[in-house]
Each structure stands twice: as C-alpha cells, then as structure tokens.
Scaffold this motif. Structure first.
Motif, PDB file in Angstrom:
ATOM      1  N   ASP A 154      -4.930  18.570  24.019  1.00 54.19           N
ATOM      2  CA  ASP A 154      -3.831  19.539  24.130  1.00 54.19           C
ATOM      3  C   ASP A 154      -3.191  19.531  25.512  1.00 54.19           C
ATOM      4  N   VAL A 155      -4.000  19.532  26.568  1.00 51.42           N
ATOM      5  CA  VAL A 155      -3.411  19.658  27.908  1.00 51.42           C
ATOM      6  C   VAL A 155      -2.742  18.373  28.383  1.00 51.42           C
ATOM      7  N   HIS A 156      -2.877  17.297  27.627  1.00 48.75           N
ATOM      8  CA  HIS A 156      -2.126  16.085  27.957  1.00 48.75           C
ATOM      9  C   HIS A 156      -0.785  16.028  27.243  1.00 48.75           C
ATOM     10  N   GLN A 157      -0.525  16.991  26.362  1.00 47.70           N
ATOM     11  CA  GLN A 157       0.804  17.148  25.763  1.00 47.70           C
ATOM     12  C   GLN A 157       1.580  18.067  26.701  1.00 47.70           C
ATOM     13  N   PRO A 158       2.660  17.593  27.324  1.00 53.83           N
ATOM     14  CA  PRO A 158       3.333  18.370  28.368  1.00 53.83           C
ATOM     15  C   PRO A 158       3.682  19.797  27.973  1.00 53.83           C
ATOM     16  N   LEU A 159       4.091  20.021  26.727  1.00 53.31           N
ATOM     17  CA  LEU A 159       4.526  21.362  26.326  1.00 53.31           C
ATOM     18  C   LEU A 159       3.367  22.310  26.052  1.00 53.31           C
ATOM     19  N   HIS A 160       2.143  21.842  26.198  1.00 50.01           N
ATOM     20  CA  HIS A 160       0.996  22.743  26.172  1.00 50.01           C
ATOM     21  C   HIS A 160       0.685  23.279  27.568  1.00 50.01           C
ATOM     22  N   CYS A 161       1.483  22.850  28.556  1.00 56.56           N
ATOM     23  CA  CYS A 161       1.202  23.221  29.944  1.00 56.56           C
ATOM     24  C   CYS A 161       2.406  23.801  30.667  1.00 56.56           C
ATOM     25  N   ALA A 162       3.468  24.122  29.949  1.00 54.05           N
ATOM     26  CA  ALA A 162       4.679  24.621  30.605  1.00 54.05           C
ATOM     27  C   ALA A 162       5.454  25.524  29.669  1.00 54.05           C
ATOM     28  N   THR A 163       6.185  26.472  30.267  1.00 51.22           N
ATOM     29  CA  THR A 163       7.128  27.305  29.525  1.00 51.22           C
ATOM     30  C   THR A 163       8.348  27.524  30.401  1.00 51.22           C
ATOM     31  N   ARG A 164       9.520  27.368  29.830  1.00 52.14           N
ATOM     32  CA  ARG A 164      10.760  27.473  30.601  1.00 52.14           C
ATOM     33  C   ARG A 164      11.273  28.913  30.562  1.00 52.14           C
ATOM     34  N   VAL A 165      11.473  29.482  31.739  1.00 57.79           N
ATOM     35  CA  VAL A 165      11.880  30.876  31.904  1.00 57.79           C
ATOM     36  C   VAL A 165      13.363  30.934  32.263  1.00 57.79           C
ATOM     37  N   TRP A 193       7.525  16.965  19.914  1.00 54.14           N
ATOM     38  CA  TRP A 193       6.594  16.251  20.789  1.00 54.14           C
ATOM     39  C   TRP A 193       5.199  16.160  20.177  1.00 54.14           C
ATOM     40  N   ASP A 194       4.796  17.154  19.426  1.00 56.57           N
ATOM     41  CA  ASP A 194       3.497  17.100  18.756  1.00 56.57           C
ATOM     42  C   ASP A 194       3.441  15.982  17.726  1.00 56.57           C
ATOM     43  N   GLY A 195       4.578  15.687  17.083  1.00 57.20           N
ATOM     44  CA  GLY A 195       4.572  14.761  15.963  1.00 57.20           C
ATOM     45  C   GLY A 195       5.010  13.348  16.268  1.00 57.20           C
ATOM     46  N   LEU A 196       5.132  12.980  17.520  1.00 56.13           N
ATOM     47  CA  LEU A 196       5.693  11.679  17.862  1.00 56.13           C
ATOM     48  C   LEU A 196       4.807  10.503  17.464  1.00 56.13           C
TER      49      LEU A 196
END
Length: 288
Positions: A154-165, A193-196
């Motif tokens: 999970d933490v190697h998928q970029p969007l599991h580690c960021a949120t845009r404010v 990104w999860d399904g690539l």
C-alpha cells in the motif's frame, strides 16, 4: 498480490517455512485461500499463491460480514476510543480501513494543512514489524504478518501516502479519491492508479505471470529498510507525477493522456518490484 509474489521469490528457505506456519493460523487459510489453488498445483507454487492471497486479506475483510467498520467517514478515520491502534490479533473484528494509508497533506493554494490522522499505515508497519521481531505469540504474529504483507504494498502506491488540500477541500481529497477521471473504465484518480497492473480479481497464476515481467529494482533503493523513507518517496511521487498534467487543480473530471498512462504504468511496475524486494528484506531480517 504482485508485491507478495516478488517478495516470495526473494525469501530465504527458513523464512518461507516460517511464514507458511504463521499463515495457516489465519481464519481464511483453509476456507477461502486453499480452494483458490488449482488442483495439481506443485507445492512450491501453491505456497507462493497462498502467500499472495494472504497479502490481500486486509482488503478481503472489507467485504466480510464478520468484520465491521470502525471510526468515522465510513471507517476511513480512526476512532478516538483507544481501539484504533490496538494489536490483539484475530479476535479484533474491526476492519481498520485507516491503516491502509497515511494522508500526508500538501496544498496547492496556501490552504493550511490538516494534521495527519493516527494510527495510519506508517505507524502500523512499524508496530507490526516490531511484533514480528519479538517473542510475541504465533497467533498475533500471523495477524501482524498478514497486515504487513498488505501495507508494505500500500505505501508504495503514491496515493496511499498523500492527499491534496485546497480551499475547496480543506481536509484533502482522500488520496485522489475525490478527483474524477473521464475515461473508459475510470472511476477516479485513486482507482486508476490502483488498477494499472491489472484487475483486482485476477487469479494468483495470472498475477505471478505479470510479476515475473517486472523490472529488477535498484539494489540501493531496495536496501532502504525504514518505512518512513518508503512513504516519503510515495509522497514526492504523488506531488510530482500523480497530480501532474493532465490532472488539474480541482475535482475533475480529467482525461488521462497516452503519455500520462504510459508514465503511470512504468512507475507502478517499478514501485511494485521495489516494494516486493523491500518486503523480502524485512521478513528475512526481522521475522522470528
């Protein structure tokens, strides 16, 4: 599952034997995982497939009525009653959805950044790897191992580690879940990104075939053992790549270009290979 397949190929024989013993203690081992192994599969390949299915267990329980959402926001925000970070093994029937990610915020318009909720993927990776290296019971280690197999990916998928404010979304866009895409089969930026690498319902054999085509990870990068480094990498990639053009500043919908798709696929393949190598290093060095 692809991360786990890469990792399994790198496990020492003693580590393979140890994880096999621990995973047999999972409540899904006999009832849900073993029936998915095709009849006649060689033992070594079946063991790899079971290891891969174990890595998907924290997602599996999201659809299991024996488990329940805890916390707020549909279970995506941790409860405040002290139960969120408890580590008690399989008698815990909470889904702990907030363990799957760490919402590190960044702003595009100067909006103040919200705090990072805890516990999260980072705190739990640290807790679970400490338990695996300890003298805790095998029952607890089985639970922690299954979660760890999942969270390292999970933490190697970029969007599991960021949120845009932004001013419109001062609490963030939930790791890209709040950004819509306009393309066939696309439901949102995070799901894209999860399904690539392929569909979520792919068979273990199909995943193994794909995993064998992944690039060899950089040795120096694979040797990084601190989960905080892994998370920092994904956060930087989210800012620099995932939210880059054609993804605009709002909620979309945006149309992924051919160039964006190609960049994303190449990046995901590298991240999965790297995650698998790091997971193997962690288990070979720390599992007791």
């Amino acid at each position: 599952m692809a991360v786990a397949s890469v990792a399994y190929q790198r496990l020492a024989p003693a580590t393979r034997a140890r994880v096999k013993t621990l995973l047999r203690l999972n409540p899904s081992y006999a009832t849900r995982w073993k029936p998915r192994i095709p009849a006649g599969t060689p033992v070594a390949e079946a063991d790899e497939m079971l290891f891969m299915l174990a890595a998907n267990w924290p997602d599996e329980i999201k659809r299991d009525d024996r488990y329940h959402d805890d916390g707020t926001g549909g279970g995506d925000r941790p409860p405040t009653d002290g139960s969120a970070a408890r580590n008690v093994g399989y008698r815990d029937t909470a889904r702990h959805k907030y363990w799957h990610f760490i919402d590190r915020p960044f702003a595009i318009d100067g909006t103040p950044l919200p705090p990072v909720p805890t516990p999260n993927a980072g705190t739990q990776i640290a807790a679970f790897r400490a338990a695996l290296a300890s003298r805790r019971s095998d029952a607890l280690k089985s639970y922690d191992l299954t979660w760890l197999l999942h969270l390292v990916g999970d933490v190697h998928q970029p969007l599991h580690c960021a949120t845009r404010v932004s001013a419109v979304r001062p609490d963030g866009d939930a790791g890209g879940n709040g950004v819509a895409l306009s393309c066939r089969g696309c439901s949102g930026l995070h799901a894209f990104w999860d399904g690539l690498l392929g569909p979520a319902d792919a068979t273990p054999a199909a995943v193994i075939a794909v995993a064998r085509t992944l690039p060899e990870p950089d040795a120096a990068a694979a040797a990084k053992r601190d989960e905080r480094d892994w998370i920092a990498e994904s956060f930087a990639l989210a800012r620099e790549k995932v939210y880059g053009p054609p993804i605009g500043p709002g909620a979309g919908p945006y149309q992924p270009t051919t160039g964006y798709r190609n960049m994303a696929r190449a990046l995901v393949r590298k991240r999965i290979a790297l995650a698998g190598a790091r997971l193997a290093n962690l288990l070979n060095g720390e599992l007791r």
